[in-house]
Design a protein around this motif. Structure first.
Motif, PDB file in Angstrom:
ATOM      1  N   LEU A  44      -1.541  -6.601  -5.878  1.00  0.00           N
ATOM      2  CA  LEU A  44      -1.268  -6.341  -7.295  1.00  0.00           C
ATOM      3  C   LEU A  44       0.172  -5.855  -7.468  1.00  0.00           C
ATOM      4  N   TYR A  45       0.608  -4.978  -6.577  1.00  0.00           N
ATOM      5  CA  TYR A  45       1.987  -4.492  -6.613  1.00  0.00           C
ATOM      6  C   TYR A  45       2.966  -5.666  -6.488  1.00  0.00           C
ATOM      7  N   ASP A  46       2.731  -6.493  -5.494  1.00  0.00           N
ATOM      8  CA  ASP A  46       3.622  -7.626  -5.242  1.00  0.00           C
ATOM      9  C   ASP A  46       3.695  -8.559  -6.443  1.00  0.00           C
ATOM     10  N   MET A  47       2.559  -8.820  -7.049  1.00  0.00           N
ATOM     11  CA  MET A  47       2.511  -9.757  -8.164  1.00  0.00           C
ATOM     12  C   MET A  47       3.143  -9.177  -9.435  1.00  0.00           C
ATOM     13  N   CYS A  48       3.181  -7.855  -9.560  1.00  0.00           N
ATOM     14  CA  CYS A  48       3.655  -7.219 -10.797  1.00  0.00           C
ATOM     15  C   CYS A  48       5.008  -6.536 -10.677  1.00  0.00           C
ATOM     16  N   LYS A  49       5.608  -6.538  -9.503  1.00  0.00           N
ATOM     17  CA  LYS A  49       6.839  -5.764  -9.290  1.00  0.00           C
ATOM     18  C   LYS A  49       8.015  -6.236 -10.147  1.00  0.00           C
ATOM     19  N   ALA A  50       8.027  -7.481 -10.575  1.00  0.00           N
ATOM     20  CA  ALA A  50       9.109  -7.958 -11.436  1.00  0.00           C
ATOM     21  C   ALA A  50       9.027  -7.331 -12.823  1.00  0.00           C
ATOM     22  N   VAL A  51       7.827  -6.935 -13.229  1.00  0.00           N
ATOM     23  CA  VAL A  51       7.608  -6.337 -14.548  1.00  0.00           C
ATOM     24  C   VAL A  51       7.737  -4.817 -14.491  1.00  0.00           C
ATOM     25  N   ASP A  52       7.317  -4.217 -13.355  1.00  0.00           N
ATOM     26  CA  ASP A  52       7.303  -2.755 -13.237  1.00  0.00           C
ATOM     27  C   ASP A  52       7.649  -2.350 -11.811  1.00  0.00           C
ATOM     28  N   LYS A  53       8.793  -1.752 -11.647  1.00  0.00           N
ATOM     29  CA  LYS A  53       9.224  -1.322 -10.310  1.00  0.00           C
ATOM     30  C   LYS A  53       8.774   0.105  -9.985  1.00  0.00           C
ATOM     31  N   HIS A  54       8.072   0.748 -10.906  1.00  0.00           N
ATOM     32  CA  HIS A  54       7.672   2.138 -10.713  1.00  0.00           C
ATOM     33  C   HIS A  54       6.167   2.298 -10.498  1.00  0.00           C
ATOM     34  N   MET A  55       5.493   1.240 -10.074  1.00  0.00           N
ATOM     35  CA  MET A  55       4.057   1.333  -9.834  1.00  0.00           C
ATOM     36  C   MET A  55       3.772   2.294  -8.689  1.00  0.00           C
ATOM     37  N   ARG A  56       2.556   2.812  -8.696  1.00  0.00           N
ATOM     38  CA  ARG A  56       2.155   3.768  -7.665  1.00  0.00           C
ATOM     39  C   ARG A  56       0.734   3.443  -7.232  1.00  0.00           C
ATOM     40  N   ILE A  57       0.532   3.362  -5.935  1.00  0.00           N
ATOM     41  CA  ILE A  57      -0.793   3.120  -5.350  1.00  0.00           C
ATOM     42  C   ILE A  57      -1.327   4.458  -4.858  1.00  0.00           C
ATOM     43  N   GLY A  58      -2.607   4.725  -5.085  1.00  0.00           N
ATOM     44  CA  GLY A  58      -3.174   5.987  -4.618  1.00  0.00           C
ATOM     45  C   GLY A  58      -4.693   5.985  -4.605  1.00  0.00           C
ATOM     46  N   GLY A  59      -5.222   7.131  -4.208  1.00  0.00           N
ATOM     47  CA  GLY A  59      -6.657   7.378  -4.261  1.00  0.00           C
ATOM     48  C   GLY A  59      -7.505   6.500  -3.371  1.00  0.00           C
ATOM     49  N   ILE A  60      -6.949   5.922  -2.327  1.00  0.00           N
ATOM     50  CA  ILE A  60      -7.730   5.022  -1.469  1.00  0.00           C
ATOM     51  C   ILE A  60      -8.611   5.866  -0.552  1.00  0.00           C
ATOM     52  N   GLU A  61      -9.918   5.635  -0.671  1.00  0.00           N
ATOM     53  CA  GLU A  61     -10.874   6.433   0.105  1.00  0.00           C
ATOM     54  C   GLU A  61     -12.222   5.729   0.180  1.00  0.00           C
ATOM     55  N   VAL A  62     -13.024   6.160   1.141  1.00  0.00           N
ATOM     56  CA  VAL A  62     -14.392   5.652   1.275  1.00  0.00           C
ATOM     57  C   VAL A  62     -15.263   6.359   0.251  1.00  0.00           C
ATOM     58  N   LEU A  63     -16.041   5.585  -0.487  1.00  0.00           N
ATOM     59  CA  LEU A  63     -16.990   6.140  -1.451  1.00  0.00           C
ATOM     60  C   LEU A  63     -18.364   6.360  -0.836  1.00  0.00           C
ATOM     61  N   ALA A  64     -18.766   5.445   0.033  1.00  0.00           N
ATOM     62  CA  ALA A  64     -20.097   5.534   0.632  1.00  0.00           C
ATOM     63  C   ALA A  64     -20.154   4.647   1.865  1.00  0.00           C
ATOM     64  N   LYS A  65     -21.063   4.998   2.758  1.00  0.00           N
ATOM     65  CA  LYS A  65     -21.362   4.157   3.923  1.00  0.00           C
ATOM     66  C   LYS A  65     -22.838   4.306   4.247  1.00  0.00           C
TER      67      LYS A  65
END
Length: 165
Positions: free
Chosen positions: A127-148
């Motif tokens: 998503l970052y790669d596809m949208c970086k031309a429109v928004d260079k200030h994107m931020r990825i976060g909160g990646i975690e396991v919800l359940a197993k």
């Protein structure tokens, strides 16, 4: 008894965990993460007007491929015969975020948390790669396991009061 790191042998050296004698069980894991972006970038995705096309379709395929390639990316992960990989997206306009939730399943001798996390991470990166031309200030976060579920350690789910940040 204290918990031990499973990927270290008795000499403290990295090694792949031996799962030969583990029972084959149905196992699954769910993970979540998000990418935060400008309202403009989010609107382009939501309205399907992004110049690069269907951003979600590309990110979904990237996430699925990443789960399948997890053992090539993370050195001590076992190659797994996944039977299901799902990548879903939800838009939260208030937070200006796209949430990515993944599910990985199999019948096997080891869990699929790393595959679910990898699928989520790579979908966010796409998503970052596809949208970086429109928004260079994107931020990825909160990646975690919800359940197993499955395996010797049984089922686990993140408490509902634990916020995704």
């Amino acid at each position: 008894m204290s918990e031990q790191l499973t990927h270290l042998n008795d000499k403290g050296q990295a090694n792949m965990v031996d799962v030969t004698d583990k029972t084959v069980t149905s196992r699954q894991a769910r993970a979540i993460g998000y990418i935060e972006m400008s309202a403009n970038a989010l609107a382009l995705i939501k309205q399907g007007e992004h110049k690069k096309g269907d951003v979600f379709a590309v990110a979904r395929i990237a996430g699925i491929q990443a789960a399948k390639k997890c053992s090539d990316l993370i050195p001590l992960c076992h190659p797994l015969m996944l039977t299901k990989v799902n990548v879903d997206f939800s838009i939260n306009e208030t937070e200006s975020r796209v949430y990515v939730e993944t599910l990985c399943k199999l019948s096997g001798q080891t869990g699929v948390e790393m595959e679910a996390l990898t699928a989520c991470s790579v979908a966010c990166l796409t998503l970052y790669d596809m949208c970086k031309a429109v928004d260079k200030h994107m931020r990825i976060g909160g990646i975690e396991v919800l359940a197993k579920s499955g395996g010797k350690s049984g089922d686990w789910q993140k408490a509902s009061n634990e916020a995704v940040t």
